[in-house]
Design a protein around this motif. Structure first.
Motif, mmCIF file in Angstrom:
data_model
loop_
_atom_site.group_PDB
_atom_site.id
_atom_site.type_symbol
_atom_site.label_atom_id
_atom_site.label_comp_id
_atom_site.label_asym_id
_atom_site.label_seq_id
_atom_site.Cartn_x
_atom_site.Cartn_y
_atom_site.Cartn_z
ATOM 1 N N VAL A 105 0.461 -0.896 -0.028
ATOM 2 C CA VAL A 105 -0.122 -0.416 -0.169
ATOM 3 C C VAL A 105 0.756 1.564 -0.394
ATOM 4 C CG1 VAL A 105 -2.020 -1.421 1.121
ATOM 5 C CG2 VAL A 105 -0.251 0.350 2.736
ATOM 6 N N ALA A 106 0.069 2.137 -0.986
ATOM 7 C CA ALA A 106 1.012 3.776 -0.854
ATOM 8 C C ALA A 106 0.226 5.137 -0.557
ATOM 9 C CB ALA A 106 2.308 4.025 -2.249
ATOM 10 N N TYR A 107 0.112 5.068 0.757
ATOM 11 C CA TYR A 107 -0.646 6.817 1.550
ATOM 12 C C TYR A 107 -0.651 7.602 1.274
ATOM 13 C CZ TYR A 107 -4.689 3.550 2.610
ATOM 14 O OH TYR A 107 -6.049 2.472 2.890
ATOM 15 N N TRP A 108 -0.768 8.127 -0.167
ATOM 16 C CA TRP A 108 -0.365 9.587 -0.118
ATOM 17 C C TRP A 108 1.139 9.548 -0.385
ATOM 18 C CZ3 TRP A 108 -4.871 8.509 2.851
ATOM 19 C CH2 TRP A 108 -5.956 9.561 1.809
ATOM 20 N N SER A 109 2.188 8.804 -0.634
ATOM 21 C CA SER A 109 3.365 8.768 -0.626
ATOM 22 C C SER A 109 4.028 8.862 -2.111
ATOM 23 C CB SER A 109 3.926 7.546 0.200
ATOM 24 O OG SER A 109 3.256 6.864 -0.445
ATOM 25 N N LEU A 110 3.434 8.164 -3.311
ATOM 26 C CA LEU A 110 3.882 8.480 -4.675
ATOM 27 C C LEU A 110 3.999 9.563 -4.851
ATOM 28 C CD1 LEU A 110 4.910 6.610 -6.938
ATOM 29 C CD2 LEU A 110 2.502 5.951 -7.294
ATOM 30 N N ILE A 111 2.839 10.333 -3.957
ATOM 31 C CA ILE A 111 2.461 12.013 -4.848
ATOM 32 C C ILE A 111 4.085 12.515 -4.559
ATOM 33 C CG2 ILE A 111 0.212 11.221 -4.857
ATOM 34 C CD1 ILE A 111 0.537 12.882 -2.188
ATOM 35 N N HIS A 112 5.181 11.858 -3.737
ATOM 36 C CA HIS A 112 6.116 12.952 -3.219
ATOM 37 C C HIS A 112 7.158 12.921 -4.389
ATOM 38 C CE1 HIS A 112 4.451 15.212 -0.151
ATOM 39 N NE2 HIS A 112 4.268 14.366 0.884
#
Ligand SMILES: C[S@@+](CC[C@H](N)C(=O)[O-])C[C@H]1O[C@@H](n2cnc3c(N)ncnc32)[C@H](O)[C@@H]1O
Length: 207
Positions: A105-112
């Motif tokens: 899971v990747a919660y609001w992290s790939l967006i960085h």
């Protein structure tokens, strides 16, 4: 534009400010409950931050591993979720063997992550998943690259590179995932817009 070292340093400086602002429940967590229904035994939280609420919930449900670029975020996660294993690293170069996890899971992290490396990160998620494994990633609906020089009134600047829904669907397919479900969710810090963000579930073929 995102500079990865600057994002890491920014989270080191503002880990507690982010943690204080982060909602502990809400739609993002109910999405996690739906995602976990297939019963994964080993789950990676890529960009786990301080561990609340996502890594904590994963630790209840499975053998959970949190990975983050920020040492300060990992220190918070170690306090909050002592049962989870933690690793420092970059989600585009995951320090795990192939086929290690049942779910990522990747919660609001790939967006960085810089846009040019989103596909690399998603390929890394596919690599560490076993056949039949599943991924859950959070993305914005539209492409957007920008900065906030004083995010959350912390005095610290933050940067984002959001690929948008269509590009993320294409990257998931290119990495071998079949697109399964999508959920609209409000922001992790501000629930005023009900479906500001989208969670995408991808599934790998196999047992
Ligand atoms: C907005 S916070 C989200 C934290 C947590 N997932 C949550 O739901 O609250 C983004 C996190 O991603 C981490 N991060 C950013 N870029 C990363 C990268 N390239 N590799 C690993 N972690 C990264 C940051 O250090 C930060 O802890």
């Amino acid at each position: 534009m995102v500079e990865k070292r600057a994002v890491r340093q920014a989270y080191d400086e503002m880990a507690r400010a982010y943690d204080a602002a982060r909602t502990r429940d809400g739609r993002g967590l109910s999405v996690l409950e739906s995602f976990l229904e297939f019963g994964p035994e080993r789950v990676l939280d890529a960009g786990c931050g301080g561990g609340q609420p996502v890594l904590d919930r994963l630790d209840d449900a499975a053998t959970a591993v949190g990975l983050d670029a920020s040492g300060e975020q990992l220190r918070l996660a170690a306090d909050r979720v002592p049962g989870a294993a933690l690793a420092a690293g970059d989600m585009t170069r995951l320090p795990f063997a192939d086929d290690t996890f049942d779910a990522v899971v990747a919660y609001w992290s790939l967006i960085h992550v810089p846009l040019a490396e989103h596909g690399t990160a998603i390929e890394a998620f596919a690599r560490v998943l076993r056949p039949g494994g599943r991924v859950l990633v959070c993305e914005g609906r539209e492409e957007w690259v920008g900065e906030n020089p004083d995010w959350l009134d912390s005095g610290v600047g933050m940067a984002w590179e959001i690929a948008g829904l269509e590009a993320t669907r294409a990257q998931l397919r290119a990495a071998g995932f079949t697109l399964a479900r999508e959920w609209g969710v409000p922001d992790s810090l501000d629930d005023s817009e009900a479906d500001a963000w989208v969670f995408l579930e991808g599934r790998l073929d196999g047992a």
